[in-house]
Design a protein around this motif. Sequence first.
Motif, PDB file in Angstrom:
ATOM      1  N   GLY A 219       0.802  -1.211   0.000  1.00 49.80           N
ATOM      2  CA  GLY A 219       0.000   0.000   0.000  1.00 49.80           C
ATOM      3  C   GLY A 219       0.841   1.271   0.000  1.00 49.80           C
ATOM      4  O   GLY A 219       2.056   1.241  -0.233  1.00 49.80           O
ATOM      5  N   LEU A 220       0.193   2.400   0.290  1.00 45.67           N
ATOM      6  CA  LEU A 220       0.889   3.689   0.302  1.00 45.67           C
ATOM      7  C   LEU A 220       2.042   3.731   1.309  1.00 45.67           C
ATOM      8  O   LEU A 220       3.091   4.316   0.999  1.00 45.67           O
ATOM      9  CB  LEU A 220      -0.106   4.812   0.596  1.00 45.67           C
ATOM     10  CG  LEU A 220      -1.046   5.200  -0.558  1.00 45.67           C
ATOM     11  CD1 LEU A 220      -2.082   6.211  -0.078  1.00 45.67           C
ATOM     12  CD2 LEU A 220      -0.261   5.771  -1.726  1.00 45.67           C
ATOM     13  N   PRO A 221       1.902   3.120   2.497  1.00 43.76           N
ATOM     14  CA  PRO A 221       3.035   3.149   3.431  1.00 43.76           C
ATOM     15  C   PRO A 221       4.308   2.549   2.844  1.00 43.76           C
ATOM     16  O   PRO A 221       5.410   3.047   3.102  1.00 43.76           O
ATOM     17  CB  PRO A 221       2.525   2.326   4.629  1.00 43.76           C
ATOM     18  CG  PRO A 221       1.042   2.503   4.593  1.00 43.76           C
ATOM     19  CD  PRO A 221       0.710   2.517   3.127  1.00 43.76           C
ATOM     20  N   ALA A 222       4.172   1.487   2.046  1.00 40.75           N
ATOM     21  CA  ALA A 222       5.350   0.867   1.435  1.00 40.75           C
ATOM     22  C   ALA A 222       5.987   1.788   0.405  1.00 40.75           C
ATOM     23  O   ALA A 222       7.215   1.867   0.295  1.00 40.75           O
ATOM     24  CB  ALA A 222       4.963  -0.465   0.788  1.00 40.75           C
ATOM     25  N   LEU A 223       5.158   2.507  -0.352  1.00 40.23           N
ATOM     26  CA  LEU A 223       5.692   3.467  -1.315  1.00 40.23           C
ATOM     27  C   LEU A 223       6.415   4.599  -0.592  1.00 40.23           C
ATOM     28  O   LEU A 223       7.495   5.030  -1.002  1.00 40.23           O
ATOM     29  CB  LEU A 223       4.570   4.043  -2.177  1.00 40.23           C
ATOM     30  CG  LEU A 223       3.996   3.157  -3.279  1.00 40.23           C
ATOM     31  CD1 LEU A 223       2.810   3.844  -3.942  1.00 40.23           C
ATOM     32  CD2 LEU A 223       5.053   2.832  -4.324  1.00 40.23           C
ATOM     33  N   GLU A 224       5.820   5.086   0.479  1.00 42.41           N
ATOM     34  CA  GLU A 224       6.434   6.172   1.242  1.00 42.41           C
ATOM     35  C   GLU A 224       7.758   5.733   1.848  1.00 42.41           C
ATOM     36  O   GLU A 224       8.726   6.501   1.879  1.00 42.41           O
ATOM     37  CB  GLU A 224       5.472   6.642   2.337  1.00 42.41           C
ATOM     38  CG  GLU A 224       4.228   7.327   1.781  1.00 42.41           C
ATOM     39  CD  GLU A 224       3.150   7.522   2.823  1.00 42.41           C
ATOM     40  OE1 GLU A 224       3.282   6.937   3.938  1.00 42.41           O
ATOM     41  OE2 GLU A 224       2.174   8.243   2.545  1.00 42.41           O
ATOM     42  N   LYS A 225       7.813   4.500   2.305  1.00 44.27           N
ATOM     43  CA  LYS A 225       9.040   3.992   2.914  1.00 44.27           C
ATOM     44  C   LYS A 225      10.159   3.864   1.890  1.00 44.27           C
ATOM     45  O   LYS A 225      11.303   4.221   2.166  1.00 44.27           O
ATOM     46  CB  LYS A 225       8.771   2.635   3.570  1.00 44.27           C
ATOM     47  CG  LYS A 225       9.987   2.051   4.275  1.00 44.27           C
ATOM     48  CD  LYS A 225       9.641   0.726   4.952  1.00 44.27           C
ATOM     49  CE  LYS A 225      10.855   0.146   5.659  1.00 44.27           C
ATOM     50  NZ  LYS A 225      10.531  -1.153   6.332  1.00 44.27           N
ATOM     51  N   ARG A 226       9.839   3.359   0.688  1.00 47.07           N
ATOM     52  CA  ARG A 226      10.883   3.214  -0.328  1.00 47.07           C
ATOM     53  C   ARG A 226      11.311   4.583  -0.838  1.00 47.07           C
ATOM     54  O   ARG A 226      12.500   4.853  -0.997  1.00 47.07           O
ATOM     55  CB  ARG A 226      10.401   2.325  -1.478  1.00 47.07           C
ATOM     56  CG  ARG A 226      11.559   1.792  -2.317  1.00 47.07           C
ATOM     57  CD  ARG A 226      11.121   0.782  -3.350  1.00 47.07           C
ATOM     58  NE  ARG A 226      10.395   1.364  -4.458  1.00 47.07           N
ATOM     59  CZ  ARG A 226      10.457   0.919  -5.714  1.00 47.07           C
ATOM     60  NH1 ARG A 226      11.235  -0.124  -5.995  1.00 47.07           N
ATOM     61  NH2 ARG A 226       9.765   1.478  -6.674  1.00 47.07           N
ATOM     62  N   ASP A 231       8.119   6.461  -6.898  1.00 47.69           N
ATOM     63  CA  ASP A 231       7.175   6.199  -5.813  1.00 47.69           C
ATOM     64  C   ASP A 231       6.453   7.485  -5.415  1.00 47.69           C
ATOM     65  O   ASP A 231       5.239   7.479  -5.171  1.00 47.69           O
ATOM     66  CB  ASP A 231       7.891   5.617  -4.595  1.00 47.69           C
ATOM     67  CG  ASP A 231       8.587   4.300  -4.906  1.00 47.69           C
ATOM     68  OD1 ASP A 231       8.105   3.579  -5.808  1.00 47.69           O
ATOM     69  OD2 ASP A 231       9.604   4.002  -4.261  1.00 47.69           O
ATOM     70  N   ARG A 232       7.204   8.572  -5.350  1.00 45.79           N
ATOM     71  CA  ARG A 232       6.590   9.858  -4.989  1.00 45.79           C
ATOM     72  C   ARG A 232       5.594  10.291  -6.060  1.00 45.79           C
ATOM     73  O   ARG A 232       4.529  10.843  -5.752  1.00 45.79           O
ATOM     74  CB  ARG A 232       7.677  10.912  -4.773  1.00 45.79           C
ATOM     75  CG  ARG A 232       8.540  10.639  -3.540  1.00 45.79           C
ATOM     76  CD  ARG A 232       9.387  11.835  -3.174  1.00 45.79           C
ATOM     77  NE  ARG A 232      10.460  12.060  -4.141  1.00 45.79           N
ATOM     78  CZ  ARG A 232      11.662  11.501  -4.067  1.00 45.79           C
ATOM     79  NH1 ARG A 232      11.947  10.673  -3.062  1.00 45.79           N
ATOM     80  NH2 ARG A 232      12.590  11.772  -4.972  1.00 45.79           N
ATOM     81  N   LEU A 233       5.931  10.014  -7.327  1.00 47.84           N
ATOM     82  CA  LEU A 233       5.008  10.339  -8.414  1.00 47.84           C
ATOM     83  C   LEU A 233       3.736   9.508  -8.298  1.00 47.84           C
ATOM     84  O   LEU A 233       2.617  10.024  -8.472  1.00 47.84           O
ATOM     85  CB  LEU A 233       5.686  10.081  -9.764  1.00 47.84           C
ATOM     86  CG  LEU A 233       4.821  10.305 -11.020  1.00 47.84           C
ATOM     87  CD1 LEU A 233       4.369  11.753 -11.102  1.00 47.84           C
ATOM     88  CD2 LEU A 233       5.608   9.913 -12.275  1.00 47.84           C
ATOM     89  N   MET A 234       3.888   8.233  -7.975  1.00 50.37           N
ATOM     90  CA  MET A 234       2.731   7.367  -7.825  1.00 50.37           C
ATOM     91  C   MET A 234       1.869   7.800  -6.647  1.00 50.37           C
ATOM     92  O   MET A 234       0.629   7.828  -6.737  1.00 50.37           O
ATOM     93  CB  MET A 234       3.196   5.919  -7.640  1.00 50.37           C
ATOM     94  CG  MET A 234       2.073   4.898  -7.687  1.00 50.37           C
ATOM     95  SD  MET A 234       1.280   4.773  -9.310  1.00 50.37           S
ATOM     96  CE  MET A 234       2.600   4.018 -10.284  1.00 50.37           C
ATOM     97  N   ILE A 235       2.502   8.173  -5.542  1.00 53.67           N
ATOM     98  CA  ILE A 235       1.766   8.656  -4.376  1.00 53.67           C
ATOM     99  C   ILE A 235       0.973   9.898  -4.727  1.00 53.67           C
ATOM    100  O   ILE A 235      -0.190  10.053  -4.326  1.00 53.67           O
ATOM    101  CB  ILE A 235       2.736   8.941  -3.214  1.00 53.67           C
ATOM    102  CG1 ILE A 235       3.319   7.633  -2.678  1.00 53.67           C
ATOM    103  CG2 ILE A 235       2.038   9.705  -2.096  1.00 53.67           C
ATOM    104  CD1 ILE A 235       4.467   7.826  -1.708  1.00 53.67           C
ATOM    105  N   GLU A 236       1.601  10.793  -5.485  1.00 55.57           N
ATOM    106  CA  GLU A 236       0.915  12.020  -5.899  1.00 55.57           C
ATOM    107  C   GLU A 236      -0.342  11.709  -6.703  1.00 55.57           C
ATOM    108  O   GLU A 236      -1.407  12.291  -6.479  1.00 55.57           O
ATOM    109  CB  GLU A 236       1.869  12.888  -6.723  1.00 55.57           C
ATOM    110  CG  GLU A 236       1.259  14.193  -7.210  1.00 55.57           C
ATOM    111  CD  GLU A 236       2.228  14.999  -8.056  1.00 55.57           C
ATOM    112  OE1 GLU A 236       1.761  15.866  -8.820  1.00 55.57           O
ATOM    113  OE2 GLU A 236       3.449  14.753  -7.976  1.00 55.57           O
ATOM    114  N   HIS A 237      -0.241  10.761  -7.639  1.00 52.63           N
ATOM    115  CA  HIS A 237      -1.389  10.379  -8.453  1.00 52.63           C
ATOM    116  C   HIS A 237      -2.466   9.725  -7.606  1.00 52.63           C
ATOM    117  O   HIS A 237      -3.659  10.016  -7.746  1.00 52.63           O
ATOM    118  CB  HIS A 237      -0.955   9.433  -9.574  1.00 52.63           C
ATOM    119  CG  HIS A 237      -0.387  10.119 -10.765  1.00 52.63           C
ATOM    120  ND1 HIS A 237      -1.094  10.335 -11.916  1.00 52.63           N
ATOM    121  CD2 HIS A 237       0.842  10.659 -10.972  1.00 52.63           C
ATOM    122  CE1 HIS A 237      -0.348  10.973 -12.790  1.00 52.63           C
ATOM    123  NE2 HIS A 237       0.840  11.178 -12.251  1.00 52.63           N
TER     124      HIS A 237
END
Length: 242
Positions: A219-226, A231-237
């Motif tokens: 999920g989002l926590p895993a993207l934020e951790k990496r 990942d930041r672009l994906m989180i933004e979307h």
Amino acid sequence: MSEKKTPVRPESGADIAKPRSDTAAVEAFVRQARAMAVRGEGAGRLILALDATMSRQPTWDLACEIQASMFDAVGRAGALNVQLVYYRGFGECAASRFVADTEALKRLMTRIDCRGGQTQIGKVLSHALKESGRGKVNALVFIGDAMEEDVDLLAEKAGELGLKNIPVFLFQEGTNPVATNAFREIARLSRGAWFRFDRSSADTLAKLLSSVAVFATGGLPALEKRGRPEDRLMIEHLSGRR
């Protein structure tokens, strides 16, 4: 979905032979069941769907090469099971079993050649909904360049996926405006994301696919951790869809 499918997991009830008394038959069944079993129960489940119509052959070859990035991104931090779905020709749309390693997925992909035909995105979305009834689907990835269907029907299915928390990540090759509008709407309604790429941006596509894999397993926590740029672009979307 079409009946032309590669073997699915044993729990679906397909391809289960009738009991036989001879030892050889029993041993053969056990070997088959072990080969078809999905490793890593509780791992992320991701559906990778591709347009396999004739114009897609160069991109299909590209996808064969870069799909390993999804498994590599997860690495030891988790496990990823991927199911390949594709459509081509006259109404052919098929799904593989879920596989848990890059070589197994590549073997499945290299057996398939592209054939002329119309898009069948609706079948892909319907399949994801059906598959979610068998077990949690964490994400659906679709790679294509065209849309030749009723966008309202696609939007309805995308909304259902959104309600089931199955985001669709659409990667569009080219600039077809009809596809762009449809893909963006599917991403919005499913609470997923839409990206454009071309055949010269294989590295970008591979990185974004790796982000989807990380999201599917944590999920989002895993993207934020990496925390990589992709990942930041994906989180933004994704954050914009919430």
